[in-house]
Design a protein around this motif. Structure first.
Motif, PDB file in Angstrom:
ATOM      1  N   ASN A  23       7.901   9.807   7.015  1.00 35.59           N
ATOM      2  CA  ASN A  23       7.160   9.493   5.808  1.00 35.59           C
ATOM      3  C   ASN A  23       6.465  10.742   5.257  1.00 35.59           C
ATOM      4  OD1 ASN A  23       4.059   8.678   5.055  1.00 35.59           O
ATOM      5  ND2 ASN A  23       5.537   7.311   4.094  1.00 35.59           N
ATOM      6  N   LEU A  24       6.548  10.950   3.944  1.00 37.59           N
ATOM      7  CA  LEU A  24       6.004  12.161   3.332  1.00 37.59           C
ATOM      8  C   LEU A  24       4.498  12.267   3.515  1.00 37.59           C
ATOM      9  CD1 LEU A  24       6.339  14.694   1.570  1.00 37.59           C
ATOM     10  CD2 LEU A  24       6.161  13.212  -0.447  1.00 37.59           C
ATOM     11  N   PHE A  25       3.781  11.174   3.291  1.00 41.03           N
ATOM     12  CA  PHE A  25       2.330  11.209   3.462  1.00 41.03           C
ATOM     13  C   PHE A  25       1.962  11.632   4.878  1.00 41.03           C
ATOM     14  CE2 PHE A  25      -1.274   8.600   5.099  1.00 41.03           C
ATOM     15  CZ  PHE A  25      -2.305   9.306   4.489  1.00 41.03           C
ATOM     16  N   LEU A  26       2.680  11.118   5.859  1.00 39.60           N
ATOM     17  CA  LEU A  26       2.410  11.481   7.247  1.00 39.60           C
ATOM     18  C   LEU A  26       2.592  12.984   7.458  1.00 39.60           C
ATOM     19  CD1 LEU A  26       1.844  10.773  10.199  1.00 39.60           C
ATOM     20  CD2 LEU A  26       4.273  10.184  10.439  1.00 39.60           C
ATOM     21  N   LEU A  40      -0.856   6.365  18.499  1.00 39.53           N
ATOM     22  CA  LEU A  40      -0.237   5.048  18.407  1.00 39.53           C
ATOM     23  C   LEU A  40       0.370   4.894  17.026  1.00 39.53           C
ATOM     24  CD1 LEU A  40       0.266   2.117  19.417  1.00 39.53           C
ATOM     25  CD2 LEU A  40      -1.992   1.537  18.469  1.00 39.53           C
ATOM     26  N   SER A  41       1.669   4.610  16.971  1.00 38.64           N
ATOM     27  CA  SER A  41       2.342   4.346  15.702  1.00 38.64           C
ATOM     28  C   SER A  41       2.642   2.853  15.629  1.00 38.64           C
ATOM     29  CB  SER A  41       3.631   5.167  15.581  1.00 38.64           C
ATOM     30  OG  SER A  41       4.185   5.030  14.285  1.00 38.64           O
ATOM     31  N   VAL A  42       2.001   2.181  14.681  1.00 40.27           N
ATOM     32  CA  VAL A  42       2.024   0.718  14.577  1.00 40.27           C
ATOM     33  C   VAL A  42       3.224   0.262  13.757  1.00 40.27           C
ATOM     34  CG1 VAL A  42       0.740  -1.302  13.770  1.00 40.27           C
ATOM     35  CG2 VAL A  42      -0.494   0.651  14.746  1.00 40.27           C
ATOM     36  N   ALA A  43       3.960  -0.728  14.281  1.00 40.76           N
ATOM     37  CA  ALA A  43       5.140  -1.256  13.587  1.00 40.76           C
ATOM     38  C   ALA A  43       6.049  -0.110  13.170  1.00 40.76           C
ATOM     39  CB  ALA A  43       4.726  -2.116  12.386  1.00 40.76           C
ATOM     40  N   ALA A 103      -5.342   9.148  17.503  1.00 39.64           N
ATOM     41  CA  ALA A 103      -4.979   8.760  16.139  1.00 39.64           C
ATOM     42  C   ALA A 103      -4.125   7.503  16.177  1.00 39.64           C
ATOM     43  CB  ALA A 103      -4.223   9.882  15.435  1.00 39.64           C
ATOM     44  N   VAL A 104      -4.301   6.673  15.166  1.00 38.17           N
ATOM     45  CA  VAL A 104      -3.467   5.488  14.964  1.00 38.17           C
ATOM     46  C   VAL A 104      -2.825   5.617  13.586  1.00 38.17           C
ATOM     47  CG1 VAL A 104      -3.418   2.978  14.755  1.00 38.17           C
ATOM     48  CG2 VAL A 104      -4.916   4.056  16.450  1.00 38.17           C
ATOM     49  N   ILE A 105      -1.511   5.460  13.543  1.00 39.22           N
ATOM     50  CA  ILE A 105      -0.729   5.642  12.319  1.00 39.22           C
ATOM     51  C   ILE A 105      -0.148   4.299  11.899  1.00 39.22           C
ATOM     52  CG2 ILE A 105       1.132   6.933  11.223  1.00 39.22           C
ATOM     53  CD1 ILE A 105      -1.035   8.732  12.497  1.00 39.22           C
ATOM     54  N   ALA A 106      -0.314   3.926  10.630  1.00 38.73           N
ATOM     55  CA  ALA A 106       0.259   2.674  10.124  1.00 38.73           C
ATOM     56  C   ALA A 106       0.811   2.923   8.727  1.00 38.73           C
ATOM     57  CB  ALA A 106      -0.788   1.573  10.109  1.00 38.73           C
ATOM     58  N   ILE A 107       2.118   2.963   8.615  1.00 40.40           N
ATOM     59  CA  ILE A 107       2.798   3.290   7.355  1.00 40.40           C
ATOM     60  C   ILE A 107       3.538   2.055   6.854  1.00 40.40           C
ATOM     61  CG2 ILE A 107       4.469   4.795   6.232  1.00 40.40           C
ATOM     62  CD1 ILE A 107       2.038   6.316   7.319  1.00 40.40           C
ATOM     63  N   PHE A 108       3.110   1.540   5.710  1.00 36.28           N
ATOM     64  CA  PHE A 108       3.766   0.389   5.073  1.00 36.28           C
ATOM     65  C   PHE A 108       3.927  -0.787   6.048  1.00 36.28           C
ATOM     66  CE2 PHE A 108       5.367   3.956   2.395  1.00 36.28           C
ATOM     67  CZ  PHE A 108       4.725   3.584   1.225  1.00 36.28           C
ATOM     68  N   GLN A 137      -0.894   4.120   5.009  1.00 35.25           N
ATOM     69  CA  GLN A 137      -0.311   4.152   3.666  1.00 35.25           C
ATOM     70  C   GLN A 137       0.324   2.813   3.350  1.00 35.25           C
ATOM     71  OE1 GLN A 137       3.131   6.685   2.701  1.00 35.25           O
ATOM     72  NE2 GLN A 137       2.148   7.169   0.760  1.00 35.25           N
ATOM     73  N   GLY A 138       0.175   2.372   2.102  1.00 36.11           N
ATOM     74  CA  GLY A 138       0.789   1.126   1.681  1.00 36.11           C
ATOM     75  C   GLY A 138       0.930   1.056   0.176  1.00 36.11           C
ATOM     76  N   TYR A 139       1.535  -0.013  -0.279  1.00 35.63           N
ATOM     77  CA  TYR A 139       1.702  -0.256  -1.710  1.00 35.63           C
ATOM     78  C   TYR A 139       0.462  -0.921  -2.302  1.00 35.63           C
ATOM     79  CZ  TYR A 139       6.757   0.506  -1.140  1.00 35.63           C
ATOM     80  OH  TYR A 139       7.988   1.032  -0.874  1.00 35.63           O
ATOM     81  N   ARG A 140       0.217  -0.631  -3.583  1.00 41.87           N
ATOM     82  CA  ARG A 140      -0.791  -1.343  -4.363  1.00 41.87           C
ATOM     83  C   ARG A 140      -0.126  -2.521  -5.073  1.00 41.87           C
ATOM     84  NH1 ARG A 140      -3.368   2.530  -8.517  1.00 41.87           N
ATOM     85  NH2 ARG A 140      -1.240   3.276  -8.688  1.00 41.87           N
ATOM     86  N   PRO A 141      -0.909  -3.467  -5.615  1.00 45.44           N
ATOM     87  CA  PRO A 141      -0.310  -4.604  -6.333  1.00 45.44           C
ATOM     88  C   PRO A 141       0.583  -4.183  -7.496  1.00 45.44           C
ATOM     89  CG  PRO A 141      -2.595  -5.083  -5.807  1.00 45.44           C
ATOM     90  CD  PRO A 141      -2.365  -3.645  -5.421  1.00 45.44           C
ATOM     91  N   GLU A 142       0.303  -3.041  -8.094  1.00 54.63           N
ATOM     92  CA  GLU A 142       1.115  -2.573  -9.222  1.00 54.63           C
ATOM     93  C   GLU A 142       2.580  -2.359  -8.841  1.00 54.63           C
ATOM     94  OE1 GLU A 142      -3.138  -1.238 -10.120  1.00 54.63           O
ATOM     95  OE2 GLU A 142      -1.862  -1.519  -8.358  1.00 54.63           O
ATOM     96  N   GLN A 143       2.842  -2.175  -7.543  1.00 46.06           N
ATOM     97  CA  GLN A 143       4.209  -1.936  -7.095  1.00 46.06           C
ATOM     98  C   GLN A 143       5.145  -3.086  -7.457  1.00 46.06           C
ATOM     99  OE1 GLN A 143       5.908   0.478  -5.956  1.00 46.06           O
ATOM    100  NE2 GLN A 143       7.726  -0.518  -5.133  1.00 46.06           N
ATOM    101  N   ILE A 144       4.620  -4.280  -7.494  1.00 45.18           N
ATOM    102  CA  ILE A 144       5.465  -5.451  -7.742  1.00 45.18           C
ATOM    103  C   ILE A 144       6.189  -5.338  -9.079  1.00 45.18           C
ATOM    104  CG2 ILE A 144       5.408  -7.944  -8.174  1.00 45.18           C
ATOM    105  CD1 ILE A 144       3.236  -8.150  -6.041  1.00 45.18           C
TER     106      ILE A 144
END
Length: 202
Positions: A23-26, A40-43, A103-108, A137-144
Motif C-alpha cells: 500500500n502506498l500510504f504504508l 501487527l498487520s490486521v486483516a 506498531a499496528v497497521i490496518a489498511i482498508f 487507511q480507509g475510504y471516506r463516504p464520498e468513495q461510494i
C-alpha cells in the motif's frame, strides 16, 4: 455466507486480488517505524503489506480470517525470502493482546460495521505498546459515488471526525483526507492517519 467463506472464495484464485505491491500510504509512513519494530498487520489478506514490512527488517505478525489468503501470503514471503508470523484469526472473537506491538497497521479494513469497528479500534489500541504507533487507511463516504471499489455500506467508511473521536487521547501525527487518481479513469477517495500512544513522551 460467513465472512471466512466469503474471503476464502475471494482469495481462491492464483492471482493476487490486491496485487503484491505494498500500500502506498504504508510505504510513505514507514519512516515512522523504528528499525526492527514488532508489528501487527490486521486483516493482512494475501500478505502484500505484511511481507513488505518484513523485507524492511521488521518482525511481522499478520492476521487474517481467510486460509486461502494466508496461504498466498506464505508463498509471497517465500518468494521474497522473509519470515512472517501468519495467524488465522477471526477478529470478531479474537482476544487482543495487551501492549505487545510497536506498531499496528490496518489498511482498508472496512468490512467492519460501526459496532465491530469500535471493537477492532479498541483492540488495536490495547495491542499497541506505550509510545507505539497505529497506521490506518480507509475510504471516506464520498468513495461510494466513484464506484471504483470499497464497501457499499456508508456507515463502514471513515471521516476525520470519526477517527479523531475513536483515537482521542492519542497523539495524531498525521490525518489527511484525499482524492487519488489511480489512472486516467479511476479515482479513489480516502482518509489516512498515524496515531501515536502518548503515554511515553516523544
Amino acid at each position: 455466507m460467513s465472512d471466512a467463506h466469503r474471503w476464502n472464495v475471494r482469495f481462491a484464485s492464483d492471482d493476487y486480488v490486491f496485487g503484491k505491491t505494498p500500500n502506498l500510504f504504508l510505504t510513505q509512513q514507514v519512516h515512522l517505524l523504528p528499525t526492527g519494530s514488532n508489528i501487527l498487520s490486521v486483516a493482512d489478506g494475501e500478505g502484500r503489506n505484511g511481507v513488505w514490512l518484513a523485507t524492511q527488517g521488521h518482525h511481522v505478525t499478520a492476521v487474517d480470517i481467510a486460509e486461502t489468503g494466508l496461504a498466498k501470503a506464505r508463498r509471497l514471503a517465500e518468494e521474497y525470502g522473509v519470515d512472517i508470523d501468519l495467524q488465522q484469526i477471526d477478529l470478531a472473537s479474537w482476544t487482543w493482546p495487551t501492549d505487545c506491538f510497536d506498531a499496528v497497521i490496518a489498511i482498508f479494513i472496512q468490512f467492519a460495521d460501526p459496532d465491530f469497528r469500535t471493537r477492532i479500534f479498541t483492540g488495536m489500541q490495547q495491542a499497541t505498546k506505550p509510545g507505539g504507533l497505529i497506521l490506518l487507511q480507509g475510504y471516506r463516504p464520498e468513495q461510494i459515488t466513484y464506484g471504483t471499489g470499497g464497501p457499499s455500506a456508508s456507515e463502514n467508511l471513515y471521516t476525520e471526525t470519526m477517527l479523531r473521536e475513536a483515537f482521542s487521547g492519542w497523539t495524531i501525527e498525521h490525518l489527511r483526507s484525499h482524492d487519488s487518481v489511480i489512472d486516467a479513469d479511476f479515482f479513489c477517495d480516502g482518509v489516512d492517519g498515524s496515531q501515536r500512544h502518548r503515554d511515553v513522551p516523544r
